[in-house]
Design a protein around this motif. Structure first.
Motif, PDB file in Angstrom:
ATOM      1  N   GLY A  63       1.002  -1.225  -0.084  1.00  0.00           N
ATOM      2  CA  GLY A  63       0.132  -0.107  -0.027  1.00  0.00           C
ATOM      3  C   GLY A  63       0.970   1.295   0.044  1.00  0.00           C
ATOM      4  O   GLY A  63       1.653   1.423   0.895  1.00  0.00           O
ATOM      5  N   GLY A  64       0.780   1.947  -1.001  1.00  0.00           N
ATOM      6  CA  GLY A  64       1.723   3.088  -1.026  1.00  0.00           C
ATOM      7  C   GLY A  64       3.081   2.663  -1.271  1.00  0.00           C
ATOM      8  O   GLY A  64       3.977   3.328  -1.137  1.00  0.00           O
ATOM      9  N   TRP A  65       3.231   1.376  -1.842  1.00  0.00           N
ATOM     10  CA  TRP A  65       4.594   0.724  -2.001  1.00  0.00           C
ATOM     11  C   TRP A  65       5.295   0.509  -0.637  1.00  0.00           C
ATOM     12  O   TRP A  65       6.673   0.190  -0.799  1.00  0.00           O
ATOM     13  CB  TRP A  65       5.489   1.370  -3.040  1.00  0.00           C
ATOM     14  N   TYR A  66       4.497   0.492   0.413  1.00  0.00           N
ATOM     15  CA  TYR A  66       5.010   0.277   1.668  1.00  0.00           C
ATOM     16  C   TYR A  66       4.525  -1.553   1.762  1.00  0.00           C
ATOM     17  O   TYR A  66       3.501  -1.814   1.324  1.00  0.00           O
ATOM     18  CB  TYR A  66       4.416   0.965   2.927  1.00  0.00           C
ATOM     19  N   GLY A 135      -3.967  -4.667  -4.322  1.00  0.00           N
ATOM     20  CA  GLY A 135      -4.722  -3.518  -4.451  1.00  0.00           C
ATOM     21  C   GLY A 135      -3.838  -2.118  -4.336  1.00  0.00           C
ATOM     22  O   GLY A 135      -2.818  -2.310  -3.754  1.00  0.00           O
ATOM     23  N   SER A 136      -4.386  -1.039  -5.187  1.00  0.00           N
ATOM     24  CA  SER A 136      -3.702   0.024  -4.843  1.00  0.00           C
ATOM     25  C   SER A 136      -2.072  -0.167  -5.418  1.00  0.00           C
ATOM     26  O   SER A 136      -1.753  -0.533  -6.870  1.00  0.00           O
ATOM     27  CB  SER A 136      -3.692   0.846  -3.615  1.00  0.00           C
ATOM     28  N   ALA A 137      -0.970   0.248  -4.626  1.00  0.00           N
ATOM     29  CA  ALA A 137       0.314  -0.085  -5.102  1.00  0.00           C
ATOM     30  C   ALA A 137       0.223  -1.617  -5.375  1.00  0.00           C
ATOM     31  O   ALA A 137       1.199  -1.869  -6.276  1.00  0.00           O
ATOM     32  CB  ALA A 137       1.279   0.307  -4.007  1.00  0.00           C
ATOM     33  N   GLY A 138      -0.251  -2.431  -4.770  1.00  0.00           N
ATOM     34  CA  GLY A 138      -0.006  -3.839  -5.168  1.00  0.00           C
ATOM     35  C   GLY A 138      -0.867  -4.280  -6.387  1.00  0.00           C
ATOM     36  O   GLY A 138      -0.478  -5.129  -7.111  1.00  0.00           O
ATOM     37  N   ALA A 172      -6.568  -6.665 -10.144  1.00  0.00           N
ATOM     38  CA  ALA A 172      -6.102  -5.414  -9.457  1.00  0.00           C
ATOM     39  C   ALA A 172      -7.227  -4.463  -9.024  1.00  0.00           C
ATOM     40  O   ALA A 172      -8.202  -4.239  -9.824  1.00  0.00           O
ATOM     41  CB  ALA A 172      -5.425  -4.620 -10.484  1.00  0.00           C
ATOM     42  N   TYR A 173      -7.329  -4.075  -7.781  1.00  0.00           N
ATOM     43  CA  TYR A 173      -7.935  -2.926  -7.174  1.00  0.00           C
ATOM     44  C   TYR A 173      -7.296  -1.771  -7.511  1.00  0.00           C
ATOM     45  O   TYR A 173      -6.350  -1.571  -6.960  1.00  0.00           O
ATOM     46  CB  TYR A 173      -8.241  -3.420  -5.799  1.00  0.00           C
ATOM     47  N   TYR A 174      -8.194  -0.812  -7.955  1.00  0.00           N
ATOM     48  CA  TYR A 174      -7.644   0.610  -7.750  1.00  0.00           C
ATOM     49  C   TYR A 174      -6.426   0.878  -8.228  1.00  0.00           C
ATOM     50  O   TYR A 174      -5.871   1.590  -7.378  1.00  0.00           O
ATOM     51  CB  TYR A 174      -8.322   1.422  -6.578  1.00  0.00           C
ATOM     52  N   PRO A 175      -5.673   0.329  -9.564  1.00  0.00           N
ATOM     53  CA  PRO A 175      -4.464   0.534  -9.503  1.00  0.00           C
ATOM     54  C   PRO A 175      -4.006   1.609 -10.165  1.00  0.00           C
ATOM     55  O   PRO A 175      -4.627   2.360 -11.023  1.00  0.00           O
ATOM     56  CB  PRO A 175      -4.090  -0.711 -10.254  1.00  0.00           C
TER      57      PRO A 175
END
Length: 284
Positions: A63-66, A135-138, A172-175
């Motif tokens: 998430g946020g590439w964290y 999801g997101s960054a993922g 992918a969720y919201y990528p």
């Protein structure tokens, strides 16, 4: 900083609930080491269902590439629907922001696919039936794998790097699908997400929108139409490219949903992911 952290952990804080019964039916292999960097281990957890169907799904913990570690049992809520259908799930962690930037993160997740393919027999999965989801960054990392995979480097000294990182299906969720504007130091994203702070001339390489080709794997996109963090235009734009290149793809738009799904929206998205992988990973 508070706003940034809330965005980073959004994916991991929206976990569906899980039952003790489901946990008893799953064999969890924690902290499998798939590589090392800076003296640290890169790890994933394996979730093996009671009745495996031979296919595997890699979940990008990002998430946020964290990429944060959490007790594997706490992730079961994300994976129950896949596990109940017999999918083996690999919960993959990468070198985390702020230490590592997107080019290094992508290198890690590529390695995870190669490693799992090399050890597929040990995990009871077919190396040609691997999917990826996030999801997101993922979701961004999942699309990078889907659109820019390779067959491996036959001249690599590391045997893992000789193996393909191709996947057979993507969800992918919201990528974010085009990060070119994000790596500009005038962009608010650049300052909120340190993983974006790398050479701007490399942004094309990590923008899935620019790499869609007819041989890409079937791809499912799920996005809320009220997403302010990653506007739905990111999914719509890459969906257009998938259509033009005749890639099997679908975009599910969830009305009034923002960045992160809850309740019935989460249930709907989860069912869609399971059905997508059943269709494209279990077919001959």
């Amino acid at each position: 900083m508070k706003t940034t952290i809330s965005c980073v952990f959004l994916v991991l804080t929206l976990l569906p609930g899980h039952s003790a019964c489901a946990e008893e039916k799953v064999n969890i292999i924690p902290d499998v080491v798939y590589g090392h960097k800076f003296g640290m281990a890169l790890t994933f957890d394996v979730f093996k269902p009671q009745n495996p169907n031979g296919a595997g799904v890699l979940f990008m913990v990002s998430g946020g590439w964290y990429s944060r570690w959490t007790e594997p049992q706490n992730m079961l809520g994300w994976f129950n629907s896949l596990l109940e259908e017999g999918f083996t799930v690999f919960c993959v962690r990468h070198g985390s922001s702020p230490k590592f930037k997107i080019p290094e993160v992508v290198e890690d997740v590529r390695r995870s696919v190669r490693f799992i393919r090399q050890h597929a027999q040990e995990y009871g999965v077919n190396p040609n039936q691997l999917g990826v989801w996030g999801g997101s960054a993922g979701g961004h990392l999942s699309l990078v794998l889907g659109t820019t995979s390779d067959q491996g480097d036959p001249n690599a000294k590391d045997p893992i790097l000789k193996i393909s990182d191709q996947v057979a299906a993507v969800a992918a969720y919201y990528p974010p699908t085009d990060i070119r504007e994000f790596v500009d130091n005038k962009s608010p994203y650049y300052h909120r997400f340190p993983a974006l702070q790398f050479e701007a001339d490399l942004a094309d390489d990590f923008s899935p929108l620019l790499h869609v080709t007819p041989d890409d794997p079937p791809t499912l996109l799920i996005h809320g139409d009220q997403d302010k963090l990653v506007p739905i235009s990111h999914s719509k734009n890459i969906m257009k490219q998938f259509e033009e290149q005749n890639v099997p793809a679908e975009l599910i738009v969830i009305k009034d949903a923002a960045h992160g799904f809850k309740g019935e929206d989460q249930n709907r998205a989860s069912k869609a992911v399971v059905n997508w992988f059943k269709q494209y990973l279990l077919s001959p």
